[in-house]
Design an enzyme around this catalytic site. Structure first.
Site, PDB file in Angstrom:
ATOM      1  N   GLU A  54      69.877 139.160 -29.686  1.00  0.00           N
ATOM      2  CA  GLU A  54      68.582 138.577 -30.060  1.00  0.00           C
ATOM      3  C   GLU A  54      67.448 139.599 -30.156  1.00  0.00           C
ATOM      4  O   GLU A  54      66.629 139.561 -31.082  1.00  0.00           O
ATOM      5  CB  GLU A  54      68.204 137.457 -29.090  1.00  0.00           C
ATOM      6  N   THR A 110      72.366 131.525 -37.489  1.00  0.00           N
ATOM      7  CA  THR A 110      72.106 131.949 -36.117  1.00  0.00           C
ATOM      8  C   THR A 110      73.207 132.837 -35.555  1.00  0.00           C
ATOM      9  O   THR A 110      73.110 133.286 -34.422  1.00  0.00           O
ATOM     10  CB  THR A 110      71.886 130.719 -35.213  1.00  0.00           C
ATOM     11  N   GLU A 152      79.857 126.048 -32.432  1.00  0.00           N
ATOM     12  CA  GLU A 152      80.360 127.418 -32.442  1.00  0.00           C
ATOM     13  C   GLU A 152      81.275 127.680 -33.633  1.00  0.00           C
ATOM     14  O   GLU A 152      81.218 128.749 -34.249  1.00  0.00           O
ATOM     15  CB  GLU A 152      81.104 127.707 -31.136  1.00  0.00           C
ATOM     16  N   ASP A 203      67.135 126.528 -28.448  1.00  0.00           N
ATOM     17  CA  ASP A 203      66.531 127.638 -29.179  1.00  0.00           C
ATOM     18  C   ASP A 203      66.670 127.565 -30.694  1.00  0.00           C
ATOM     19  O   ASP A 203      65.704 127.612 -31.439  1.00  0.00           O
ATOM     20  CB  ASP A 203      67.069 128.973 -28.653  1.00  0.00           C
ATOM     21  N   ARG A 244      80.141 130.446 -36.521  1.00  0.00           N
ATOM     22  CA  ARG A 244      80.976 131.643 -36.544  1.00  0.00           C
ATOM     23  C   ARG A 244      81.999 131.616 -37.675  1.00  0.00           C
ATOM     24  O   ARG A 244      82.109 132.572 -38.450  1.00  0.00           O
ATOM     25  CB  ARG A 244      81.705 131.808 -35.201  1.00  0.00           C
TER      26      ARG A 244
END
Length: 672
Positions: free
Chosen positions: A572, A661, A303, A436, A307
Site C-alpha cells: 500500500e 485493488t 480474493e 478500505d 487476484r
C-alpha cells in the site's frame, strides 16, 4: 583421307573407308557432350515438337513467370518489415551497456477469443498523446520493459534471514509475495449504459501509429534492481512451489489456499510489464495446460476476483492473448452462484466445482469491502463478453449499499448481512481491513466508466468529508496527519498499514479533476505512511501502528504493540508513492521507495530462494521470519516499485488504465 581402289594387285587386301569432315576432325562435331552440341540437340528436339505442343509449353512457362512476379511483390513488404524489426531488436539501450533495447510493447485491442465475444466501448485517450483514431477497444499503451537478460549494475545488499549474506548478482533468485486478506472494498464506477446484448467480436491487437511512437525512456538502475528482486523471488516459486498458491521460502516448499496457482496468476502482468518474456511464456503455458477451475474447492469471492479474475483480464489486455480472456470468463461464470442470496448481497465463499455458495461457517455476514471491491473486474468481464449478467450482479450490490442507512457522513460499517441486506455491527468505522477498498472502488468505478456515474462520485466525496470530520488527527511530536478509527463515538489512534492506499487514491482523484484539497491531504498522509517505516528499527512498517496524541519525552509518533509488529511485504505505501511521484514528479517519493526496497532486501530476503514475511520489525538482529511469501508481493509490491522508479508516463498510463485493488490494470472506458 583414304579411299578403296578397283585395280588388282597381288596380294589382294580388303579395306574399310572412313571419311572425316573437318569439323569432326577437330572435335567440334558429333556427340562430345559439349554445351554447343547440347544446345543444338535441344533445338532439334524443340523443332520436332508439333505447333500445339510448343504453344502449351510456352503458355505454362509464361504463367509461372507471372505467378513468380506477383508472389515477389506481395511478400516484399512483409519481408522488409521483418528485416527492419530484426535490426531494431539488435540496437542497444543508450546509457546501459549490454542492455538490448526492448521494442515498446504496445497494449493492443483485445484479440478475438471466440465467436460469442461482445463489442465494447472505446477507451478514453490519455492526455499527453493524441486520441485513438476511431478504434474500438483498449487504447494503445506503450510499455517499455527491460530485456529479460538484464542485470542490475549495483544490486542491493541483502542480509540473510536465516543464512549468511549473499550478493544479489551472484545468482538469479526468485521471490514470492505473501498472500493475506486485504479486506478493502473500492466500488467501481457504473457505466452509463449496460453492456450491449448484441455479441460482436473484439478487434485484434493493432500497433501504435508511427507518429504516436515516442523515444523509449531508459531503464533506471533502480528498476533493474526491482527486476533482480523479482527474478530472485520467481526462481524460488518456480523451483519449489510451481503451480501452487504460495512459496514457503525457508522450508523450500509450498502452501495451498485455493489450489489455483495464485502466485503465478497474480504475477503474470508484472512479468509482462518488467519485460520478462521467457518467464511469462513459461507461466502462460502452465495456464494453458494446467489451470483448471472445475475442481471441488471453496474459494473466497473477493480474493479470487481481485487476484485471479483481475489478473487474467489485465494480462489479456496487455498481451492480447485470448487464452486469458477465455480463462477469465470461465472463473467469472463459476463465481456467479455467490450472488444467489435473498438480498443479492453475495456470499463470501463459492465452490467453483459444485456451483454452490455459502457464508463463513461462523456468521451469515459478509464484509463490506469484499462485496463492494469486485465491481471493476465483473464490469470489465461484461464489457468484453457482452454478457450483462456479470455487471448486473455487481451493480445491484452497489445500488443497494448506496441506499442503506447506517452510514456516518459517508463512512460505512464493516459488515453486511447476506439475508437481510442490512449493515451489521453498526457504529464502527475504519478505512482499514474489511472496509478500505470500498472507498477506493467508488472513485475507480467512476473513472473506469468515463466519469459519468455521479452517484458513485457523490458517495466518494461524501466519504472523504466523513474521513476529515471523524477520523483525521495529528500525532505528537512531529504532528503527522493520520487516519484513525471510530467505535461508537470513541476515537482510536489506530491505523492499519492497509490505510496507506488512501494517499494514492486521493492523488488519483485530484488528477481526475477533484478538489485540490485532496492532493494536499494526500501529501500529508504519504508522509505519515513513510514515517511508519522510517521510525521503526528495521525501516519496515508493522501491520498496525498506534499514534501518540500527546507529546511524551522519549516517545516517537509511532507506537507498536507486540501483536501488530509483523510485516507481510504489503504494497500500500509503495502504491501511493507511485501515484504521488507520477503526479508530482517529486524525487523524494522515489528515494523513499528505494529505502523500503533496500530494507526488504536486508531483512526479508532469503538468500537461497524468495522473500519472507517477518514477525518482528523491531528486531533487526532477528526479525523472526514466518516462512511465507504472499502472492501480492509479486503481483503488487514489486510491480509498483518498478513503476515508481520509471519516468515513463506511458508505462501503464493512468489516463488509460485504472488499477484494481490487487494492482492489475484495467482499461478506462469511453462511450461507443
Amino acid at each position: 583421307m583414304y579411299s578403296a581402289g578397283a585395280a588388282a594387285s597381288p596380294p589382294r587386301r580388303d579395306f574399310i573407308s572412313v571419311t572425316l569432315s573437318p569439323e569432326e576432325a577437330v572435335g567440334t562435331g558429333g556427340y562430345n557432350n559439349s554445351k554447343a552440341w547440347r544446345r543444338r540437340s535441344c533445338w532439334r528436339k524443340w523443332k520436332q515438337l508439333s505447333r500445339l505442343q510448343r504453344s502449351v509449353i510456352l503458355f505454362l512457362f509464361t504463367f509461372l513467370v507471372v505467378c513468380g512476379v506477383i508472389s515477389y511483390t506481395s511478400l516484399g513488404e512483409p519481408w522488409k518489415s521483418l528485416t527492419n524489426k530484426s535490426l531494431d531488436d539488435q540496437r542497444t539501450e543508450p546509457g546501459i551497456p549490454g542492455l538490448k533495447l526492448a521494442n515498446p510493447a504496445v497494449l493492443p485491442a483485445p484479440k478475438k477469443a471466440d465467436a460469442n465475444l461482445g463489442d465494447y466501448p472505446e477507451l478514453s485517450p490519455q492526455k499527453p498523446p493524441r486520441a485513438p483514431h476511431g478504434r474500438r477497444g483498449p487504447p494503445n499503451l506503450q510499455i517499455r520493459p527491460p530485456r529479460r537478460d538484464v542485470r542490475p549494475k549495483n544490486p542491493p545488499d541483502s542480509s540473510r534471514v536465516v543464512e549468511e549474506p549473499v550478493q544479489a548478482d551472484k545468482e538469479e533468485k526468485t521471490e514470492k509475495s505473501v498472500i493475506s486478506w486485504r479486506g478493502a472494498v473500492i466500488e467501481p464506477d457504473q457505466s452509463t449504459e449496460p453492456p450491449s446484448s448484441k455479441i460482436k467480436e473484439p478487434e485484434k491487437p493493432s500497433s501504435v501509429e508511427a507518429e504516436d511512437q515516442k523515444e523509449p525512456v531508459p531503464i533506471t538502475d533502480r528498476q533493474l534492481a526491482v527486476v533482480e528482486a523479482f527474478r530472485h523471488a520467481w526462481k524460488g516459486y518456480r523451483d519449489f512451489a510451481w503451480g501452487h498458491d504460495e512459496l514457503k521460502p525457508l522450508s523450500k516448499s509450498y502452501s495451498e489456499w485455493f489450489g489455483l496457482g495464485l502466485t503465478l496468476i497474480d504475477a503474470l502482468d508484472t512479468m509482462w510489464i518488467l519485460g520478462l518474456k521467457e518467464e511469462f511464456e513459461e507461466a502462460r503455458n502452465w495456464v494453458a495446460n494446467n489451470l483448471v477451475f472445475d475442481k471441488n474447492v471453496d474459494v473466497n469471492l473477493f480474493e479470487s476476483t481481485i487476484r485471479i479474475l483481475g489478473g487474467l483480464l489485465s494480462t489479456y489486455h496487455l498481451s492480447g492473448d485470448s487464452l486469458f480472456l477465455e480463462k477469465a470468463k470461465d472463473i467469472g461464470n463459476r463465481l456467479m452462484p455467490a450472488f444467489k442470496t435473498p438480498s443479492k448481497i453475495p456470499y463470501s465463499d463459492v465452490n467453483i466445482g459444485r456451483g454452490t455458495a455459502h457464508p463463513p461457517r461462523w456468521t451469515s455476514d459478509s464484509t463490506v469491502a469484499e462485496v463492494t471491491s469486485i465491481q471493476l473486474e465483473f464490469r470489465e468481464l461484461s464489457r468484453l463478453t457482452g454478457e450483462e449478467k456479470f455487471q448486473k450482479a455487481v451493480d445491484e450490490v452497489m445500488k443497494h449499499v448506496h441506499s442503506l442507512s447506517g452510514k456516518n457522513d459517508g463512512l460505512v460499517p464493516m459488515f453486511i448481512n447476506t439475508n437481510s441486506g442490512q449493515f451489521t455491527h453498526l457504529g464502527v468505522y475504519t478505512l482499514g481491513a474489511r472496509a478500505d477498498s470500498y472507498y477506493e472502488y467508488l472513485l475507480k468505478q467512476w473513472i473506469q466508466g468515463g466519469k459519468k456515474e455521479n452517484e458513485l462520485l457523490e458517495d466518494y466525496m461524501r466519504a472523504i468529508e466523513g474521513v476529515k470530520k471523524h477520523l483525521l488527527q495529528r500525532s505528537q511530536p512531529k504532528k503527522l496527519t493520520f487516519v484513525g478509527e471510530l467505535a461508537h463515538g470513541h476515537f482510536s489512534a489506530k491505523m492499519d498499514h492497509l490505510v496507506c492506499f488512501l494517499p494514492g487514491t486521493l492523488a488519483l482523484g485530484a488528477h481526475n479533476g477533484l478538489t485540490a484539497d485532496h492532493m494536499k491531504l494526500a501529501e500529508a498522509l504519504i508522509e505519515t505512511c513513510y514515517q511508519m517505516y522510517a521510525q521503526v528499527e528495521t525501516g519496515l512498517s508493522p501491520e498496525i501502528v498506534h499514534f501518540n496524541l500527546h507529546a511524551q519525552k522519549g516517545h516517537k509518533d509511532v507506537e507498536i504493540k507486540p501483536a501488530d509488529r509483523h510485516n507481510l511485504l504489503r504494497p500500500e505505501t509503495v502504491e501511493s508513492l507511485f501515484y504521488m511521484y507520477r503526479f508530482t514528479g517529486d524525487k523524494k517519493y522515489q528515494d523513499w521507495g528505494w529505502e523500503i526496497l533496500q530494507n526488504f532486501n536486508k531483512y526479508t530476503r532469503v538468500p537461497t530462494v524468495g522473500y519472507t514475511s517477518i514477525n518482528n520489525v523491531q528486531n533487526p538482529s532477528n526479525p523472526e521470519p514466518r516462512d511465507k511469501m504472499e502472492s501480492f508481493f509479486l503481483g503488487e509490491t514489486l510491480k509498483y516499485m518498478f513503476l515508481l522508479f520509471s519516468d515513463d508516463i506511458d508505462l501503464i498510463n493512468l489516463d488509460k488504465y485504472v488499477f484494481n485493488t490487487e494492482a492489475h490494470p484495467l482499461p478506462i472506458w469511453v462511450p461507443a
